[in-house]
Write an enzyme that holds these catalytic residues in place. Structure first.
Site, PDB file in Angstrom:
ATOM      1  N   GLU A   1      -5.376  -8.325  -1.210  1.00  0.00           N
ATOM      2  CA  GLU A   1      -6.178  -7.961  -0.271  1.00  0.00           C
ATOM      3  C   GLU A   1      -7.554  -7.555  -0.577  1.00  0.00           C
ATOM      4  O   GLU A   1      -7.765  -6.843  -1.250  1.00  0.00           O
ATOM      5  CB  GLU A   1      -5.666  -6.798   0.641  1.00  0.00           C
ATOM      6  CG  GLU A   1      -4.276  -7.309   1.255  1.00  0.00           C
ATOM      7  CD  GLU A   1      -3.837  -6.142   2.253  1.00  0.00           C
ATOM      8  OE1 GLU A   1      -4.460  -5.636   2.850  1.00  0.00           O
ATOM      9  OE2 GLU A   1      -2.728  -6.067   2.448  1.00  0.00           O
TER      10      GLU A   1
ATOM     11  N   GLU B   1       0.826  -1.369  -0.010  1.00  0.00           N
ATOM     12  CA  GLU B   1      -0.055  -0.136   0.077  1.00  0.00           C
ATOM     13  C   GLU B   1       0.920   1.427  -0.086  1.00  0.00           C
ATOM     14  O   GLU B   1       0.834   2.186   0.825  1.00  0.00           O
ATOM     15  CB  GLU B   1      -0.902   0.143   1.215  1.00  0.00           C
ATOM     16  CG  GLU B   1      -1.998  -1.047   0.981  1.00  0.00           C
ATOM     17  CD  GLU B   1      -3.153  -1.074   2.135  1.00  0.00           C
ATOM     18  OE1 GLU B   1      -2.839  -0.443   3.345  1.00  0.00           O
ATOM     19  OE2 GLU B   1      -4.170  -1.734   2.063  1.00  0.00           O
TER      20      GLU B   1
HETATM   21  C1  BG6 Z   1      -4.494  -3.268   4.687  1.00  0.00           C
HETATM   22  C2  BG6 Z   1      -2.828  -3.658   5.077  1.00  0.00           C
HETATM   23  O1  BG6 Z   1      -4.327  -1.587   4.806  1.00  0.00           O
HETATM   24  O2  BG6 Z   1      -5.605  -3.581   5.503  1.00  0.00           O
HETATM   25  C3  BG6 Z   1      -3.214  -4.871   6.199  1.00  0.00           C
HETATM   26  O3  BG6 Z   1      -2.132  -3.897   4.193  1.00  0.00           O
HETATM   27  C4  BG6 Z   1      -4.401  -4.567   7.188  1.00  0.00           C
HETATM   28  O4  BG6 Z   1      -1.924  -4.776   6.793  1.00  0.00           O
HETATM   29  C5  BG6 Z   1      -5.651  -4.919   6.250  1.00  0.00           C
HETATM   30  O5  BG6 Z   1      -4.258  -5.665   7.911  1.00  0.00           O
HETATM   31  C6  BG6 Z   1      -6.903  -4.445   7.111  1.00  0.00           C
HETATM   32  O6  BG6 Z   1      -6.690  -3.281   7.873  1.00  0.00           O
HETATM   33  P1  BG6 Z   1      -7.114  -3.634   9.562  1.00  0.00           P
HETATM   34  O7  BG6 Z   1      -6.527  -2.437  10.170  1.00  0.00           O
HETATM   35  O8  BG6 Z   1      -8.383  -3.939   9.662  1.00  0.00           O
HETATM   36  O9  BG6 Z   1      -6.023  -4.735   9.842  1.00  0.00           O
END
Ligand code: BG6
Length: 476
Positions: free
Chosen positions: A371, A180
C-alpha cells in the site's frame, strides 16, 4: 522471487517485479447483504473511525454499495490489465464466506464470487495477492465474542483460512494474514473487532488480543504450507519510520520506543518469538499474558516475506507539551520539515527508503510494498470530450515514492513488488469518504451517495501504465 534466486542490487527494478494495485473488500465490493453475506464491523462504521459504531447498518454507510465491485469486477480488472498490472491485491470478506464467523459451514455463494474474481484475474494473467482479513471482522464475532480478545477467534480464523486455502490454494500463491496488524494497538474495533471502547480496555486486554492474532497468523501460515504447497505467506505491517524531533537523546530514545511498538509485530512474525524489549515493557507495566506452550510452538511458523503499507513518517518527542499531529493514528508529532496531504498526512518519499532499509537489515526477508498512495480531492474535467482528472499531484507523489523504492533496491533490499493503494477510487477506511480518492481510475460516486458509478481514467492511469511497461525506467 524469494526462492533463493535473488540477485544482488543493480539499482533497477528486478525482472518479474510485481507491479500492481490494492483494495479491500469492504471498501470496494458493496453488496453488503447480498449473496448470503453476513454483517461485518464495517457495516456499523458509517463514518469510519471518526465516530463510535452504530447499533446496526445505516443507509448513510457508503460501503453498502461502495464502488459496486461485486457486480463490476470484470470491468475493473480489465482496466487493471490495461495498465499492465502483474498483480492485484484484494481481500476476501470474511463475512461473505462465514456470515456469522462461527458458522459450521461456509457460504457457497460467497466463495463462488471469489472464484469469479480469480477467473477474471487468470484470464488477464494477473497474479492474485490475497489479504485474509482486512478490517472486516464478522460483526457477530465482535459483538458476541469480543473480537480478538477472545481466544476462540483463533479457531474461527483457522476454519475460515482452511476453507480459503482448500478452495483457492491452487490459484493463489501469495497470502497476507492480517492487514496492518500493528494498528490493533491504536484502533481495536477496526483492526481487532474489539467492541469495548479503547479507553476501557487495559493494556493486558489489548496485548492478549494481539497475541491471539499473532498465534492465528502463525497457525494459518503453517496450514497454508500444508494445504497449498508453494504458497507464500506474509505479514502486513503499517510502516511508519519514527524520527526524533530533535537531536536530544531523550527524543532519540522516545523515537526508539515508539518504533518498537511496530517492530514487535515484524520481529514476532519473522523470528517466531517475543523480543526482549516487549517482554521488558510487559514486566514494567504489569502486563501478564496467557501464553501457552502450544502458542510458543505455533509462533515458530514464521513468514516468507514482510509486506507493509507506507503513507507517512512521524516525528517523536519526549516533551509531553508538544502538539499531537492531525490524521495520524500512530502517535508522534508533526515534522516541521514536511508538507502534508489535504488530510494532514505528512508526505515523505525518503521515509519509504528509510523504512525499507530498516526492515531489510532487520529481518532479511523479501519485502513487498502493498500500500502506498495519496488521498486527494480530485476534480473531474473534460479533455477532448472525455471525462478525466488531471492528477499531476498524484503522479508526483507516486513517482517520488517509487524512486525511493528503486533507491532501496539499489541499497540491497530484496523487493517483491509494489501495489499502490486504491488503484481505483475506494471508500476511505478512516473517514468513510469517497471524496478521499486514491485511484488511477475515477469512480463517479460522491460522499452523499449520488453518482453513476461510471469509471473514468485519470491522467495517472497512462502514467502508471508506462511505469509498468518500462519496468520503472520512466520514473524521473
Ligand atoms: C490503510 C488501510 O491504513 O490505509 C486501508 O489498510 C486504507 O484500508 C488506507 O484505506 C488509506 O487510509 P484511508 O483512511 O485514507 O482510507
Amino acid at each position: 522471487m524469494s526462492n533463493g534466486t535473488f540477485t544482488p542490487a543493480t539499482g533497477a527494478f528486478p525482472e518479474g517485479f510485481l507491479w500492481g494495485g490494492a483494495t479491500a473488500a469492504n471498501q470496494v465490493e458493496g453488496a453488503f447483504n447480498s449473496g448470503g453475506k453476513g454483517l461485518s464491523i464495517q457495516d456499523v462504521m458509517p463514518q469510519g473511525i471518526t465516530t463510535p459504531p452504530t447499533e446496526g447498518p445505516t443507509p448513510d454507510n457508503l460501503k453498502q454499495v461502495a464502488i459496486d465491485f461485486y457486480n463490476r469486477y470484470a470491468e475493473d480488472i480489465a482496466l487493471f490489465a490495461e495498465m499492465g498490472f502483474k498483480t492485484y491485491r484484494f481481500s476476501i470478506a470474511w463475512s461473505r464466506v462465514f456470515p456469522n464467523g462461527d458458522d459450521e459451514a461456509p457460504n457457497e455463494e460467497g466463495l463462488a464470487f471469489y472464484d469469479r474474481v480469480l477467473d477474471e484475474l487468470q484470464k488477464h494473467g494477473i497474479e492474485p495477492l490475497v489479504t485474509i482479513s482486512h478490517y472486516e471482522t464478522p460483526l457477530n464475532l465482535a459483538r458476541t465474542f469480543g473480537g480478538w480478545t477472545n481466544r476462540a477467534m483463533i479457531g474461527f480464523y483457522e476454519r475460515y483460512s482452511r476453507v480459503l486455502f482448500e478452495r483457492f490454494g491452487s490459484r493463489v500463491k501469495y497470502w497476507l494474514t492480517f492487514n496492518e496488524i500493528n494498528s490493533v494497538l491504536h484502533e481495536p474495533f477496526l483492526s481487532g473487532g474489539i467492541p469495548t471502547p479503547k479507553a476501557e480496555l487495559s493494556e493486558t486486554d489489548l496485548y492478549q488480543a494481539i497475541h491471539h492474532e499473532l498465534v492465528a497468523s502463525a497457525r494459518v501460515t503453517k496450514l497454508a504450507r500444508e494445504i497449498a504447497p508453494g504458497a507464500q505467506v506474509g505479514c502486513m505491517i503499517l510502516a511508519m519510520p519514527v524520527y526524533p524531533l530533535t537531536p536530544s537523546p531523550n527524543d532519540v530514545v522516545k523515537a526508539m520506543d515508539t518504533a518498537h511498538g511496530s517492530y514487535a509485530f515484524g520481529d514476532i512474525h519473522v523470528r517466531g518469538a517475543y523480543p526482549g524489549y516487549l517482554l521488558r515493557y510487559f514486566r514494567d507495566n504489569g502486563i501478564a499474558l496467557d501464553i501457552t506452550e502450544q502458542d510458543r510452538e505455533d509462533l515458530l511458523n514464521t513468514v516468507d516475506f514482510v509486506s507493509f503499507s507506507y503513507y507517512m513518517s512521524v516525528a517523536e518527542t519526549a516533551d509531553p507539551a508538544a502538539l499531537k499531529g492531525p490524521g495520524n493514528i500512530m502517535g508522534g508529532v508533526p515534522n516541521p520539515t514536511l508538507e502534508a496531504s489535504e488530510w494532514g498526512w505528512q508526505i515523505d518519499p525518503q521515509g519509504l527508503r528509510v523504512v525499507m532499509n530498516d526492515y531489510w537489515e532487520r529481518w532479511q526477508k523479501p519485502l513487498f510494498v502493498v500500500e502506498n498512495g495519496i488521498g486527494a480531492k480530485d476534480v473531474l474535467v473534460e479533455v477532448d470530450g472525455v471525462p478525466t482528472v488531471e492528477d499531476d499531484y498524484r503522479i508526483d507523489y507516486m513517482n517520488d515514492h517509487l524512486v525511493q523504492v528503486r533507491e532501496a533496491i539499489a541499497d540491497g533490499a530484496e523487493v517483491m513488488g509494489y501495489t499502490s493503494w486504491g488503484c481505483i477510487d475506494v471508500v476511505s477506511a478512516s473517514t468513510a469518504q469517497l471524496s478521499k480518492r486514491y485511484g488511477f481510475i475515477y469512480v463517479d460516486r460522491n460522499d452523499d451517495g449520488t453518482g453513476t458509478l461510471n469509471r473514468y481514467k485519470k491522467k495517472s492511469f497512462e502514467w502508471y501504465k508506462n511505469v509498468i511497461s518500462s519496468n520503472g525506467a520512466t520514473l524521473s
